[in-house]
Design a protein around this motif. Structure first.
Motif, PDB file in Angstrom:
ATOM      1  N   ASP A  90      23.247 -23.774  69.249  1.00 43.58           N
ATOM      2  CA  ASP A  90      23.177 -23.404  67.832  1.00 43.58           C
ATOM      3  C   ASP A  90      24.026 -22.167  67.532  1.00 43.58           C
ATOM      4  O   ASP A  90      24.692 -22.104  66.491  1.00 43.58           O
ATOM      5  CB  ASP A  90      21.725 -23.149  67.409  1.00 43.58           C
ATOM      6  CG  ASP A  90      20.874 -24.407  67.417  1.00 43.58           C
ATOM      7  OD1 ASP A  90      21.432 -25.536  67.441  1.00 43.58           O
ATOM      8  OD2 ASP A  90      19.632 -24.275  67.425  1.00 43.58           O
ATOM      9  N   VAL A  93      27.737 -23.305  67.544  1.00 45.57           N
ATOM     10  CA  VAL A  93      28.038 -24.128  66.368  1.00 45.57           C
ATOM     11  C   VAL A  93      28.065 -23.283  65.096  1.00 45.57           C
ATOM     12  O   VAL A  93      28.849 -23.541  64.177  1.00 45.57           O
ATOM     13  CB  VAL A  93      27.049 -25.313  66.266  1.00 45.57           C
ATOM     14  CG1 VAL A  93      27.145 -26.017  64.925  1.00 45.57           C
ATOM     15  CG2 VAL A  93      27.301 -26.293  67.408  1.00 45.57           C
ATOM     16  N   SER A  94      27.249 -22.224  65.050  1.00 48.98           N
ATOM     17  CA  SER A  94      27.243 -21.355  63.861  1.00 48.98           C
ATOM     18  C   SER A  94      28.578 -20.640  63.668  1.00 48.98           C
ATOM     19  O   SER A  94      28.889 -20.190  62.563  1.00 48.98           O
ATOM     20  CB  SER A  94      26.102 -20.338  63.929  1.00 48.98           C
ATOM     21  OG  SER A  94      26.394 -19.313  64.870  1.00 48.98           O
ATOM     22  N   ALA A  96      31.481 -22.199  64.372  1.00 42.84           N
ATOM     23  CA  ALA A  96      32.493 -23.239  64.159  1.00 42.84           C
ATOM     24  C   ALA A  96      33.097 -23.132  62.772  1.00 42.84           C
ATOM     25  O   ALA A  96      32.404 -22.840  61.792  1.00 42.84           O
ATOM     26  CB  ALA A  96      31.875 -24.618  64.370  1.00 42.84           C
ATOM     27  N   GLN A  99      34.649 -29.348  61.525  1.00 37.13           N
ATOM     28  CA  GLN A  99      34.040 -30.433  62.293  1.00 37.13           C
ATOM     29  C   GLN A  99      34.690 -30.585  63.665  1.00 37.13           C
ATOM     30  O   GLN A  99      34.016 -30.902  64.653  1.00 37.13           O
ATOM     31  CB  GLN A  99      34.118 -31.751  61.509  1.00 37.13           C
ATOM     32  CG  GLN A  99      33.325 -32.883  62.122  1.00 37.13           C
ATOM     33  CD  GLN A  99      31.830 -32.591  62.217  1.00 37.13           C
ATOM     34  OE1 GLN A  99      31.258 -31.928  61.371  1.00 37.13           O
ATOM     35  NE2 GLN A  99      31.206 -33.102  63.270  1.00 37.13           N
ATOM     36  N   ILE A 102      33.029 -28.232  66.022  1.00 36.83           N
ATOM     37  CA  ILE A 102      31.673 -28.688  66.345  1.00 36.83           C
ATOM     38  C   ILE A 102      31.700 -29.823  67.365  1.00 36.83           C
ATOM     39  O   ILE A 102      30.876 -29.880  68.282  1.00 36.83           O
ATOM     40  CB  ILE A 102      30.918 -29.107  65.068  1.00 36.83           C
ATOM     41  CG1 ILE A 102      30.659 -27.879  64.186  1.00 36.83           C
ATOM     42  CG2 ILE A 102      29.613 -29.830  65.392  1.00 36.83           C
ATOM     43  CD1 ILE A 102      30.155 -28.198  62.797  1.00 36.83           C
ATOM     44  N   VAL A 105      31.568 -29.067  71.149  1.00 39.83           N
ATOM     45  CA  VAL A 105      30.367 -28.443  71.713  1.00 39.83           C
ATOM     46  C   VAL A 105      29.345 -29.503  72.089  1.00 39.83           C
ATOM     47  O   VAL A 105      29.059 -30.417  71.314  1.00 39.83           O
ATOM     48  CB  VAL A 105      29.742 -27.444  70.712  1.00 39.83           C
ATOM     49  CG1 VAL A 105      28.586 -26.692  71.361  1.00 39.83           C
ATOM     50  CG2 VAL A 105      30.789 -26.472  70.177  1.00 39.83           C
TER      51      VAL A 105
END
Length: 150
Positions: A90, A93-94, A96, A99, A102, A105
């Motif tokens: 998380d 991804v925060s 990123a 897309q 993301i 990952v």
């Protein structure tokens, strides 16, 4: 060259082991493996002495590694970014930007269908038995990743 990044919280226990283990299974001419942490607690430090010990017991030297923090530019540098647990997933991804970031990952243990809990346990507050357990877990999963990539 395929570039793979292993990420945990402090970059001193799980991700350095994953870095060293996977690196030992892949040709350095074709693969570059690195590790980082989502937190800045241990920047510049060697891996935890227990990670170094368990790796050495298994013929892998990770003592040259130094902790660093994950940065947004890592999305540009690496093809695969493996998070050791859902919290770090998380956090990555925060950061990123899109897309494509993301999609790079993945939870490390998603590569191992025989494991139901997809979080690599953090052994930091445990004992050598915990480090030996995660070494085996990471080693088995790294075999699966290496066989898929080769």
């Amino acid at each position: 060259m395929t570039r793979i990044l292993m990420v945990c919280l402090g970059n001193i226990c799980r991700s350095p082991l994953a870095h060293g283990i996977l690196e030992s299974k892949l040709n350095s001419l074709d693969f570059y493996i690195d590790s980082a942490g989502t937190a800045a607690y241990h920047i510049g430090n060697q891996p935890d002495h227990r990670s170094i010990k368990v790796a050495k017991q298994n013929g892998i030297d990770i003592s040259h590694q130094r902790a660093r923090q994950f940065k947004t530019v890592d999305f540009d540098t690496f093809d695969y970014i493996y998070a050791m647990d859902s919290s770090n997933f998380d956090n990555i991804v925060s950061l990123a930007r899109n897309q494509n970031d993301i999609e790079k990952v993945k939870l490390f243990l998603e590569e191992n269908p025989k494991v139901s809990n997809k979080d690599v346990p953090d052994p930091y507050y445990g004992d050598m038995g915990d480090f030996e357990y995660i070494f085996d877990l990471i080693n088995t999963t790294s075999d699966l990743i290496a066989s898929r990539l080769l």
